[in-house]
Design a protein around this motif. Structure first.
Motif, PDB file in Angstrom:
ATOM      1  N   LYS A  41      17.048   8.854  12.226  1.00 56.54           N
ATOM      2  CA  LYS A  41      17.683   7.527  12.220  1.00 56.54           C
ATOM      3  C   LYS A  41      16.694   6.447  12.644  1.00 56.54           C
ATOM      4  N   ARG A  42      15.901   6.751  13.673  1.00 57.97           N
ATOM      5  CA  ARG A  42      14.903   5.785  14.128  1.00 57.97           C
ATOM      6  C   ARG A  42      13.840   5.536  13.051  1.00 57.97           C
ATOM      7  N   PHE A  43      13.486   6.591  12.341  1.00 55.82           N
ATOM      8  CA  PHE A  43      12.495   6.420  11.274  1.00 55.82           C
ATOM      9  C   PHE A  43      13.055   5.520  10.170  1.00 55.82           C
ATOM     10  N   THR A  84       5.442   8.666   5.760  1.00 54.30           N
ATOM     11  CA  THR A  84       6.697   9.408   5.589  1.00 54.30           C
ATOM     12  C   THR A  84       6.454  10.915   5.667  1.00 54.30           C
ATOM     13  N   SER A  85       5.332  11.365   5.117  1.00 57.04           N
ATOM     14  CA  SER A  85       4.996  12.792   5.153  1.00 57.04           C
ATOM     15  C   SER A  85       4.783  13.272   6.581  1.00 57.04           C
ATOM     16  N   VAL A  86       4.054  12.473   7.381  1.00 57.44           N
ATOM     17  CA  VAL A  86       3.812  12.840   8.779  1.00 57.44           C
ATOM     18  C   VAL A  86       5.128  12.856   9.548  1.00 57.44           C
ATOM     19  N   ALA A  87       5.973  11.846   9.310  1.00 59.39           N
ATOM     20  CA  ALA A  87       7.279  11.817   9.976  1.00 59.39           C
ATOM     21  C   ALA A  87       8.109  13.038   9.586  1.00 59.39           C
ATOM     22  N   ASN A 110       0.859  -1.185   0.000  1.00 55.22           N
ATOM     23  CA  ASN A 110       0.000   0.000   0.000  1.00 55.22           C
ATOM     24  C   ASN A 110       0.894   1.233   0.000  1.00 55.22           C
ATOM     25  N   TRP A 111       1.345   1.629  -1.182  1.00 60.31           N
ATOM     26  CA  TRP A 111       2.323   2.708  -1.290  1.00 60.31           C
ATOM     27  C   TRP A 111       1.774   4.074  -0.870  1.00 60.31           C
ATOM     28  N   PRO A 112       0.514   4.396  -1.170  1.00 62.06           N
ATOM     29  CA  PRO A 112      -0.015   5.678  -0.660  1.00 62.06           C
ATOM     30  C   PRO A 112       0.072   5.778   0.865  1.00 62.06           C
ATOM     31  N   LEU A 113      -0.176   4.663   1.557  1.00 59.79           N
ATOM     32  CA  LEU A 113      -0.078   4.647   3.016  1.00 59.79           C
ATOM     33  C   LEU A 113       1.358   4.895   3.462  1.00 59.79           C
ATOM     34  N   ALA A 114       2.321   4.256   2.789  1.00 56.74           N
ATOM     35  CA  ALA A 114       3.736   4.451   3.130  1.00 56.74           C
ATOM     36  C   ALA A 114       4.162   5.903   2.903  1.00 56.74           C
ATOM     37  N   PRO A 141       1.523  10.774  17.351  1.00 54.90           N
ATOM     38  CA  PRO A 141       2.154   9.701  16.568  1.00 54.90           C
ATOM     39  C   PRO A 141       2.957  10.205  15.370  1.00 54.90           C
ATOM     40  N   MET A 142       4.160   9.687  15.245  1.00 54.34           N
ATOM     41  CA  MET A 142       5.105   9.969  14.159  1.00 54.34           C
ATOM     42  C   MET A 142       5.659  11.386  14.192  1.00 54.34           C
ATOM     43  N   VAL A 143       5.227  12.211  15.150  1.00 57.24           N
ATOM     44  CA  VAL A 143       5.683  13.593  15.233  1.00 57.24           C
ATOM     45  C   VAL A 143       6.475  13.830  16.516  1.00 57.24           C
TER      46      VAL A 143
END
Length: 379
Positions: free
Chosen positions: A57-59, A30-33, A22-26, A351-353
């Protein structure tokens, strides 16, 4: 068969799995991160250290974990769900016995290169185990009392261990996510109505007991409730965090003060500006539009998970995807409500931020399971 499925029919299995992800999800994750990296750079005064660089690095490590988990067949994760839940339960007990203490709480295990927070992992393994349980259980038995009691025990045991750390925020998330998955699995609504009625009765009793011989809470706990309802009662004490958070949110206005121009964060008025209260920094610098844009990214992640779950004909994979989506929703809903004063401050990261190793890696592990369910769904 879709055009993509027809095109990759004769492609080697490994490459086919990558194409079916599911590439849109990935990309959304990445955008949120990326938003998180930007805000951590800002709160450090325009420096990648001490927060943005380790988070990047963790991401990168988390992405590798997500892709690895996605390549493993979903049936294997179903078979390992009991082991994963049991191992996480053991880790929670280990935290109680010899965990690391920080900010007045004992929540971590030091594993050398990072401090692992097993309660974060439990959010995922609990959903994994419950999804496997309801996949195994015949639908006609889902609402029978005995078969309702078992998942309640599965939820309550880790919740009690987390509450003892103490970690009220995570324990609430475990209860809510577990109960939500039971509802999604088809447990009769009457059970939930009874729980809601009991909760309302308990809250009423707590307030009615104040000042009586049978008072249910301590005086300081009632003062915390008073401060939550009206932070101005103690603006320099218990109400300080939420008061400063509201000032930052309001000062951002429609379009914000500008990148790295937020006075509340730059002058260190904001508490925990790189973790729990990072959303207020974003709202101060990028305003209402910035906050809504992040919320839209979160909403799209939830939407892609729901669509993937609906299209999946495997009951376990569908429930797992919905359960992780619910967990993710609770993460950002509770955090945003908390920093806006709509919920008590309970220490739930965005989350992710927000800065944090365990939360980042566990979330990407969870979305690896979502990707595995998507890649290996019946076609």
């Amino acid at each position: 068969m879709s055009y993509l499925e027809h095109t990759v029919k004769h492609v080697p299995t490994g490459l086919r799995k990558i194409l079916f992800m599911n590439w849109p999800l990935a990309i959304l994750l990445t955008s949120v991160a990326g938003v998180g990296f930007l805000m951590l750079y800002s709160v450090a005064g325009g420096s990648f250290s001490p927060w943005a660089e380790p988070q990047i690095k963790r991401f990168g490590l988390g992405l590798a974990i997500m892709f690895t988990v996605a390549m493993v067949p979903i049936w294997l994760w179903r078979n390992l769900s009991g082991v994963a839940y049991g191992a996480t339960l053991v880790l929670l007990v280990a935290v109680e016995l010899f965990g690391s203490v920080g900010m007045g709480a004992q929540r971590w295990i030091d594993i050398g290169f990072m401090r692992l927070q097993p309660s974060e992992l439990m959010k995922i393994t609990l959903v994994l185990f419950l999804a496997a349980y309801y996949d195994w259980l015949p639908v006609k038995k889902v609402s029978r009392p005995f078969w309702v009691l078992l998942p309640i025990l599965i939820i309550v045991v880790p919740t009690a261990l987390v509450l003892k750390q103490p970690d009220l925020g995570t324990s609430i998330l475990l209860l809510t996510a577990g109960g939500g998955l039971m509802f999604l699995a088809g447990v009769h609504w009457a059970y939930f109505a009874a729980v809601i009625a009991a909760a309302i009765g308990l809250v009423t009793a707590v307030f009615q007991s104040r000042g009586t011989p049978w008072q249910l809470l301590k005086d300081y706990q009632y003062r915390r409730i008073d401060t939550f309802i009206d932070p101005s009662q103690d603006p320099l004490g218990a109400g300080y965090h939420i008061t400063q958070s509201k000032i930052a949110l309001g000062s951002g206005g429609w379009s914000g003060r500008g990148f790295m121009q937020g006075t509340q964060s730059r002058l260190n008025f904001l508490p925990e500006k790189h973790t729990d209260f990072i959303f207020t920094t974003l709202a101060e610098e990028f305003g209402f539009l910035g906050g809504v844009s992040l919320l839209c990214l979160y909403a799209l992640i939830i939407l892609f998970c729901i669509v993937s779950a609906i299209k999946n004909k495997d009951r376990f994979a569908s429930l797992l995807t919905l359960g992780i989506a619910l967990n993710f929703f609770l993460f950002f809903a509770v955090n945003m409500s908390m920093v806006m004063g709509l919920a008590p401050v309970v220490g739930v990261p965005l989350p992710m931020v927000s800065y944090g190793g365990s939360a980042m890696l566990v979330l990407l592990l969870a979305f690896g399971l979502v990707q595995s369910a998507h890649v290996h769904r019946p076609r």
